[in-house]
Design an enzyme around this catalytic site. Structure first.
Site, short mmCIF file in Angstrom:
data_model
loop_
_atom_site.label_atom_id
_atom_site.label_comp_id
_atom_site.label_asym_id
_atom_site.label_seq_id
_atom_site.Cartn_x
_atom_site.Cartn_y
_atom_site.Cartn_z
N GLU A 1 0.84 -1.21 0.00
CA GLU A 1 0.00 0.00 0.00
C GLU A 1 0.87 1.25 0.00
O GLU A 1 0.60 2.22 -0.73
CB GLU A 1 -0.90 0.00 1.23
CG GLU A 1 -1.76 1.26 1.37
CD GLU A 1 -2.22 1.49 2.80
OE1 GLU A 1 -2.73 2.59 3.07
OE2 GLU A 1 -2.06 0.58 3.64
N ASP B 1 0.68 3.80 -3.12
CA ASP B 1 0.27 5.19 -2.92
C ASP B 1 1.22 6.12 -3.68
O ASP B 1 0.79 7.06 -4.34
CB ASP B 1 0.27 5.53 -1.43
CG ASP B 1 -0.01 7.00 -1.17
OD1 ASP B 1 -1.11 7.47 -1.51
OD2 ASP B 1 0.88 7.68 -0.63
N ASP C 1 -7.43 1.08 0.70
CA ASP C 1 -6.03 0.73 0.91
C ASP C 1 -5.58 -0.36 -0.06
O ASP C 1 -4.45 -0.34 -0.57
CB ASP C 1 -5.80 0.25 2.35
CG ASP C 1 -5.86 1.38 3.37
OD1 ASP C 1 -5.87 2.55 2.95
OD2 ASP C 1 -5.90 1.08 4.58
N GLU D 1 -4.57 0.72 -3.52
CA GLU D 1 -3.19 1.19 -3.56
C GLU D 1 -2.21 0.03 -3.51
O GLU D 1 -1.18 0.04 -4.20
CB GLU D 1 -2.94 2.16 -2.40
CG GLU D 1 -3.72 3.46 -2.52
CD GLU D 1 -3.49 4.43 -1.39
OE1 GLU D 1 -3.73 5.63 -1.59
OE2 GLU D 1 -3.06 3.99 -0.30
#
Length: 216
Positions: free
Chosen positions: A39, A43, A108, A111
């Site tokens: 994650e 991101d 989440d 990502e």
């Protein structure tokens, strides 16, 4: 776990994809890796792809690019992208979380999937998914919850009023918290929001207040 095939993507490292779909509650019970590191990476991938798109396709100031980017990589935006990918049935959570796969987890994992694609296939393939899933939302001017906090801030700035978010409630176990936030403008409560994170609760409170803008 073939939900990426419709986008022309097939992950070679199936264990990595499985990790991207694994919440910490499951990893704690089964002693396997969870999605948190992926994650973090995903991101950053999402941020650079959005930054690159905005820089090359929109004539915006630095501040406006930041606001636009934030609105399309926020939790509610990632939840929308998740609907398009249809990976929710494959998410692995612990027994205590089975009936509560909330928006934060779903977002989440979008990502973490971006991170997985980047490691397995490279940035160009991650960009391919980004172009198919995220860019149509940008071109359609989709409005996500993440917009409302900045929109409320802009609205309040024009009237030079003070704006504050107050955490007024917190309940539930560590893995399943619920937060309640009020948005206060010039010492008057204009909105309230409840969410699985403080950030989500603030955004919902901002939305509630923004909808009452005629009173400001």
């Amino acid at each position: 776990m073939d939900f990426l095939k419709k986008f022309g993507i097939e992950i070679k490292n199936k264990e990595l994809l499985l990790q991207a779909l694994t919440h910490s509650s499951y990893s704690n019970e089964h002693n396997v890796k969870n999605y948190e590191r992926l994650e973090f990476l995903g991101d950053a991938v999402l941020q650079i792809l959005m930054s690159d798109y905005l820089y090359n396709n929109m004539d915006l100031s630095e501040g406006d690019m930041s606001k636009t980017r934030a609105s399309y990589v926020c939790e509610s935006a990632c939840c929308k992208y998740a609907e398009l990918l249809e990976y929710k049935p494959y998410i692995r959570v612990g027994h205590g979380q089975l009936n509560n796969i909330n928006d934060t987890i779903v977002a989440d994992i979008f990502e973490s999937i971006m991170g997985c694609i980047y490691l397995d296939q490279g940035l160009e393939v991650a960009k391919s998914l980004f172009d198919q899933v995220v860019i149509p939302c940008v071109k359609n001017h989709s409005v996500f919850l993440g917009d409302y906090k900045s929109r409320l801030q802009e609205l309040v700035q024009t009237t030079k009023k003070s704006l504050e978010y107050r955490l007024i409630g917190e309940k539930g176990p560590a893995h399943d918290k619920e937060f309640t936030v009020e948005v206060v403008i010039d010492d008057i409560v204009y909105g309230r929001g409840v969410g699985k994170s403080k950030k989500e609760a603030e955004q919902k409170a901002a939305l509630d207040a923004y909808n009452k803008q005629a009173r400001l």
